[in-house]
Design an enzyme around this catalytic site. Structure first.
Site, PDB file in Angstrom:
ATOM      1  CD  GLU A  66       5.558   8.592   6.730  1.00 21.30           C
ATOM      2  OE1 GLU A  66       5.526   7.370   6.523  1.00 21.30           O
ATOM      3  OE2 GLU A  66       6.330   9.118   7.538  1.00 21.30           O
TER       4      GLU A  66
ATOM      5  CD  GLU B 134       3.016   5.585   9.663  1.00 23.37           C
ATOM      6  OE1 GLU B 134       2.008   6.164  10.128  1.00 23.37           O
ATOM      7  OE2 GLU B 134       3.550   5.928   8.596  1.00 23.37           O
TER       8      GLU B 134
HETATM    9  C1  LIG Z   1       7.618   4.026   6.954  1.00 22.15           C
HETATM   10  C2  LIG Z   1       6.162   4.125   7.211  1.00 22.15           C
HETATM   11  O1  LIG Z   1       5.926   5.219   8.016  1.00 22.15           O
HETATM   12  C3  LIG Z   1       5.696   2.869   7.855  1.00 22.15           C
HETATM   13  C4  LIG Z   1       4.365   2.456   7.327  1.00 22.15           C
HETATM   14  O2  LIG Z   1       3.859   2.918   6.350  1.00 22.15           O
HETATM   15  S1  LIG Z   1       3.647   1.217   8.201  1.00 22.15           S
HETATM   16  C5  LIG Z   1       2.140   0.908   7.332  1.00 22.15           C
HETATM   17  C6  LIG Z   1       1.092   1.905   7.649  1.00 22.15           C
HETATM   18  N1  LIG Z   1      -0.125   1.529   7.030  1.00 22.15           N
HETATM   19  C7  LIG Z   1      -1.102   0.890   7.684  1.00 22.15           C
HETATM   20  O3  LIG Z   1      -1.023   0.660   8.862  1.00 22.15           O
HETATM   21  C8  LIG Z   1      -2.305   0.480   6.866  1.00 22.15           C
HETATM   22  C9  LIG Z   1      -2.636  -0.954   7.132  1.00 22.15           C
HETATM   23  N2  LIG Z   1      -3.750  -1.413   6.347  1.00 22.15           N
HETATM   24  C10 LIG Z   1      -5.027  -1.145   6.624  1.00 22.15           C
HETATM   25  O4  LIG Z   1      -5.345  -0.378   7.501  1.00 22.15           O
HETATM   26  C11 LIG Z   1      -6.077  -1.827   5.812  1.00 22.15           C
HETATM   27  O5  LIG Z   1      -5.514  -3.008   5.298  1.00 22.15           O
HETATM   28  C12 LIG Z   1      -6.623  -0.998   4.618  1.00 22.15           C
HETATM   29  C13 LIG Z   1      -7.472   0.166   5.196  1.00 22.15           C
HETATM   30  C14 LIG Z   1      -5.517  -0.472   3.775  1.00 22.15           C
HETATM   31  C15 LIG Z   1      -7.515  -1.893   3.725  1.00 22.15           C
HETATM   32  O6  LIG Z   1      -8.497  -2.509   4.484  1.00 22.15           O
HETATM   33  P1  LIG Z   1      -9.431  -3.657   3.823  1.00 22.15           P
HETATM   34  O7  LIG Z   1      -9.952  -3.185   2.531  1.00 22.15           O
HETATM   35  O8  LIG Z   1     -10.396  -4.044   4.888  1.00 22.15           O
HETATM   36  O9  LIG Z   1      -8.472  -4.863   3.487  1.00 22.15           O
HETATM   37  P2  LIG Z   1      -7.542  -5.720   4.452  1.00 22.15           P
HETATM   38  O10 LIG Z   1      -8.119  -7.087   4.560  1.00 22.15           O
HETATM   39  O11 LIG Z   1      -7.234  -4.997   5.705  1.00 22.15           O
HETATM   40  O12 LIG Z   1      -6.199  -5.772   3.593  1.00 22.15           O
HETATM   41  C16 LIG Z   1      -6.145  -6.447   2.340  1.00 22.15           C
HETATM   42  C17 LIG Z   1      -4.836  -7.211   2.289  1.00 22.15           C
HETATM   43  O13 LIG Z   1      -3.775  -6.272   2.220  1.00 22.15           O
HETATM   44  C18 LIG Z   1      -2.821  -6.529   3.241  1.00 22.15           C
HETATM   45  N3  LIG Z   1      -2.281  -5.237   3.676  1.00 22.15           N
HETATM   46  C19 LIG Z   1      -2.944  -4.119   4.007  1.00 22.15           C
HETATM   47  N4  LIG Z   1      -2.088  -3.113   4.305  1.00 22.15           N
HETATM   48  C20 LIG Z   1      -0.855  -3.626   4.146  1.00 22.15           C
HETATM   49  C21 LIG Z   1       0.457  -3.087   4.300  1.00 22.15           C
HETATM   50  N5  LIG Z   1       0.669  -1.801   4.639  1.00 22.15           N
HETATM   51  N6  LIG Z   1       1.505  -3.913   4.082  1.00 22.15           N
HETATM   52  C22 LIG Z   1       1.317  -5.205   3.714  1.00 22.15           C
HETATM   53  N7  LIG Z   1       0.105  -5.761   3.548  1.00 22.15           N
HETATM   54  C23 LIG Z   1      -0.968  -4.978   3.764  1.00 22.15           C
HETATM   55  C24 LIG Z   1      -3.619  -7.221   4.339  1.00 22.15           C
HETATM   56  O14 LIG Z   1      -2.769  -8.003   5.159  1.00 22.15           O
HETATM   57  C25 LIG Z   1      -4.569  -8.068   3.523  1.00 22.15           C
HETATM   58  O15 LIG Z   1      -3.860  -9.206   3.098  1.00 22.15           O
HETATM   59  P3  LIG Z   1      -4.622 -10.611   2.914  1.00 22.15           P
HETATM   60  O16 LIG Z   1      -5.680 -10.371   1.893  1.00 22.15           O
HETATM   61  O17 LIG Z   1      -3.561 -11.547   2.527  1.00 22.15           O
HETATM   62  O18 LIG Z   1      -5.224 -10.922   4.255  1.00 22.15           O
END
Ligand SMILES: C[C@H](O)CC(=O)SCCNC(=O)CCNC(=O)[C@H](O)C(C)(C)COP(=O)(O)OP(=O)(O)OC[C@H]1O[C@@H](n2cnc3c(N)ncnc32)[C@H](O)[C@@H]1OP(=O)(O)O
Length: 709
Positions: free
Chosen positions: A105, A125
């Site tokens: 975004e 999201e």
């Molecule tokens: C206002 C906005 O519109 C609202 C938002 O943005 S909501 C957030 C949207 N983003 C997401 O949903 C992405 C979520 N993350 C992912 O899909 C995956 O973590 C990724 C593709 C970025 C990385 O994957 P990968 O390399 O396999 O690592 P993964 O084990 O999942 O994550 C590594 C660490 O980062 C953390 N992490 C990943 N994304 C995070 C996030 N958005 N916030 C906080 N922590 C996060 C995980 O919990 C993990 O923590 P840990 O090591 O303590 O267990």
């Protein structure tokens, strides 16, 4: 922020491991931006992420403790839109790794985007029960068109840099080592009017006309309802997108924030966020994964048995480029096993998940054998033969003689105690369970079963294999049924009990499906086939006789050659297209089952609500899950949540079976089970773990059980 000699300020988001946008990060971003816009020596701005990752979006931990704000939209509107997007200095996003959620975004607010070919861009999201909250609902449709934007948001589908460029989300693709320099040149070119100065929010060239847009959105609503009728947030997302197309998108940004904030408080979002962290926590095993052990490389696996499970496991491994030797007892069985793998791969090709070229490549990793000769250099052996203890003991003795002394010996047994399987070997430390779920190349869960002798190194190795083959692992102790099947058996049994006491099969299935399971217990039994069900249920009766309800319904139907979907006659009848329809004839089997069980229709049960049926179906599952924890078979409640979602199909938006039970309260669950146990017997009796928590008003997740393997 670093200001370069050419006048470009490069702002780098840095918050390891994924550069999540915490409140601190966002505050620092705003400070840097304001400074860059103020300084006379800054002509343009490039926004990038540290260590090859742009940003994984808003910090999911921060949903809980958002600071109170009179103007909750100040970030999205006052800062990102009015300051960054409307600035007189151009911004360019330089994207590598992930640009997800809030990350994308922010990038869309910039006036152009430069990306690496493999960068991953998306708005996931909705998987967290919220909607994009920093303008994503408005800007994405304006950049990639309405249908693609809907697909990316509603299905949380991310795309690679290359596709993003074709769609117009990314302007330039470059290798990672040229990313920032190209973005800087790009920013200067925009300033010098050599490139267009686009403001995403005000573009309309990719939006369809209103009539067409309405049609597309109507279709999207129908699809969203079909996918998960219980979920509101996909519909909220579609409404907000529509409003932005029909009216002023800047005004709708405020609404986007307010709706997003409301959704964050919903039980659905809390549940989905719990699942996000629970899934990641399954591979954190105390005294194992904190020992700094490095997983050994698994290049070659040997599989014994090419049946449904063995061929599925072989498929999963070769799909992730692990070489596989498949062993069978004779040529006929071997051919059948290899043909099953081929059929699995062909299915992937048919569904567009694999090219024909890839098919050949993956298949070349598989070879079939009739002896142990090629097992010598295998890193892991997975035994997947029938559930026969003597046969398995013989196989494990043979393995010890034919394999190298580091080879991991895994069994795919779903019931037999691992200690028995390895009894005649001197290598109990290398013996482990690798319990896949059928079909193994599709189902996302892997139960890793350890005994107190299984070495930490072997567990670390298997956790790594699980990651490579994209399965979520849960590490459990050894007992009949391990964690998943122990939770599953009561679910099957209670369905039989409810029917014996008078409830209608099809009504139960309908209610359970409405609750969010992919299908009801009877439709599922048809799909799995009654033969398997009867065999595995026997094992459970033997191990846990004091708390079983023995319905004879499936046995009676089997006697009449009704075996489930494969014979087109189970609880349902199936037509040529495998469409299920209820069978009025089923009554005669039910009556016989009722007589054999010695029970009569219960008038009280005839009056129960749909909600009662759901609780009667799942509270016994919760009860058994409590025992699994108490015995130390599973390490934590969140592992069982993941197991219930991935192994049983429990709706993820309810957070898994234990999280759901905790949302109702341990006392409530206890009281209901206790009352039912008085009416319907021991099957419902609440266990001590549950009783203890109910007495103290504690949650089921309150303490972590001590492992006792
Ligand atoms: C206002 C906005 O519109 C609202 C938002 O943005 S909501 C957030 C949207 N983003 C997401 O949903 C992405 C979520 N993350 C992912 O899909 C995956 O973590 C990724 C593709 C970025 C990385 O994957 P990968 O390399 O396999 O690592 P993964 O084990 O999942 O994550 C590594 C660490 O980062 C953390 N992490 C990943 N994304 C995070 C996030 N958005 N916030 C906080 N922590 C996060 C995980 O919990 C993990 O923590 P840990 O090591 O303590 O267990």
């Amino acid at each position: 922020m670093e200001v370069r000699d050419d006048g470009v300020a490069v702002i780098t988001i840095s918050n390891p491991p994924v550069n999540a946008l915490s409140f601190d990060v966002l505050a620092s971003l705003q400070r840097d931006y304001k400074e860059a816009l103020r300084r006379n020596d800054v002509k343009a701005i490039v926004l990038t992420g540290a260590k090859g990752r742009f940003s994984a979006g808003f910090d999911i931990n921060g949903f809980q403790n958002k600071p109170k704000n009179d103007k909750p939209w100040s970030l999205s509107v006052d800062f990102l839109t009015d300051i960054v997007e409307d600035a007189r200095k151009p911004s360019v996003a330089a994207i590598d790794g992930v640009a997800l959620g809030g990350g994308l975004e922010v990038a869309m607010v910039c006036h152009a985007r430069v990306s690496t070919p493999s960068a991953q861009l998306g708005l996931p999201e909705l998987t967290l029960g919220v909607i994009p909250g920093m303008g994503g609902t408005q800007r994405l449709p304006r950049l990639v068109g309405l249908p693609k934007a809907l697909e990316m948001m509603l299905m949380s589908k991310s795309i690679k840099g290359v596709e993003a460029q074709k769609l117009g989300l990314v302007d330039v693709i470059v290798p990672a080592n040229e990313l920032v320099s190209t973005a800087c040149s790009c920013a200067l070119e925009i300033l010098e009017q050599k490139r267009p100065w686009f403001k995403s929010l005000h573009r309309t060239d990719r939006l369809p006309d209103l009539g067409e847009a309405k049609k597309i959105l109507k279709f999207a609503r129908v699809q969203a309802q079909k996918q998960a009728a219980n979920l509101q947030h996909p519909l909220v997302c579609i409404d907000i997108i529509e409003e932005g197309i029909l009216s002023d998108p800047r005004a709708v940004l405020m609404k986007e924030v307010l709706s997003g904030n409301m959704l964050q408080q919903s039980q659905t979002s809390k549940s989905l966020r719990h699942v996000f962290f629970a899934q990641r926590a399954t591979s954190k095993i105390p005294n194992i994964t904190n020992l700094s052990l490095t997983p050994r490389r698994i290049l070659k696996a040997a599989i014994i048995g090419g049946g449904l499970m063995g061929s599925g496991i072989a498929t999963a491994l070769i799909m992730s480029d692990i070489m596989v030797v498949l062993k069978e007892v004779n040529g006929k069985f071997l051919d059948a096993g290899i043909n099953r793998v081929k059929a699995n791969l062909q299915n992937f090709v048919k569904k567009g998940r694999m090219t024909k070229e890839d098919y050949e490549k993956k298949l070349s990793l598989l070879s079939g054998v009739l002896d142990y000769e090629q097992f010598r250099d295998a890193d892991v052996v997975i035994e997947a033969v029938i559930e026969d203890i003597l046969l398995k003991q013989q196989i494990f003795s043979d393995l010890e003689r034919h394999c190298n002394s580091n080879c991991i010996f895994a069994t795919n047994t779903s019931t037999i105690d691992l200690k028995l399987i390895g009894q005649q070997t001197a290598c109990q430390d290398r013996i482990v369970g690798a319990h896949f779920f059928s079909p193994a190349h599709v189902m996302p869960l892997l139960e890793i079963v350890r005994t107190h002798q299984t070495s930490a190194q072997v567990i670390v190795d298997l956790l790594d294999v699980a990651k490579k083959i994209r399965k979520t692992p849960i590490v459990v102790g050894s007992c009949t049924g391990f964690a998943v099947n122990r939770m599953f058996f009561p679910y099957v049994q209670v369905a039989g009990l409810l029917v014996d006491y008078g409830l209608d099969i099809y009504h139960i299935d309908r209610v359970i499906t409405q609750f969010g399971m992919p299908m009801g217990p009877f439709r599922l039994a048809d799909l799995a086939g009654f033969g398997v069900a009867v065999a595995t249920t026997k094992q459970y009766y033997q191990s846990y006789p004091e708390r079983c309800y023995k319905s004879r319904l499936t046995e009676i139907m089997l006697e009449d050659n009704r075996t489930g979907e494969s014979s087109r006659r189970g609880f349902y009848l199936y037509d040529d297209k495998r469409k299920a329809s209820p069978d009025p004839d089923i009554k005669k089997y039910v009556e016989k089952s009722r007589i054999m069980a010695g029970v009569a229709q219960d008038p009280k049960l005839m009056k129960i609500t749909d909600n009662d049926i759901v609780e009667m179906a799942f509270f016994p599952v919760v009860n058994e899950a409590c025992r699994v924890l108490d015995e130390g078979i599973a390490l934590k409640t969140s592992d069982l949540d993941v197991a219930s979602i991935m192994g049983m199909g429990f709706p993820s938006y309810r957070g898994g079976v234990m999280f759901w039970a905790d949302s109702l309260g341990s006392e409530y669950v206890y009281k209901r089970l206790d009352a039912w146990s008085k009416d319907y017997g021991e099957f419902f009796r609440p266990c001590e773990y549950l009783a203890w928590r109910a007495r103290r008003g504690a949650s089921l997740a309150a303490t972590v059980a001590k492992p006792r393997l």
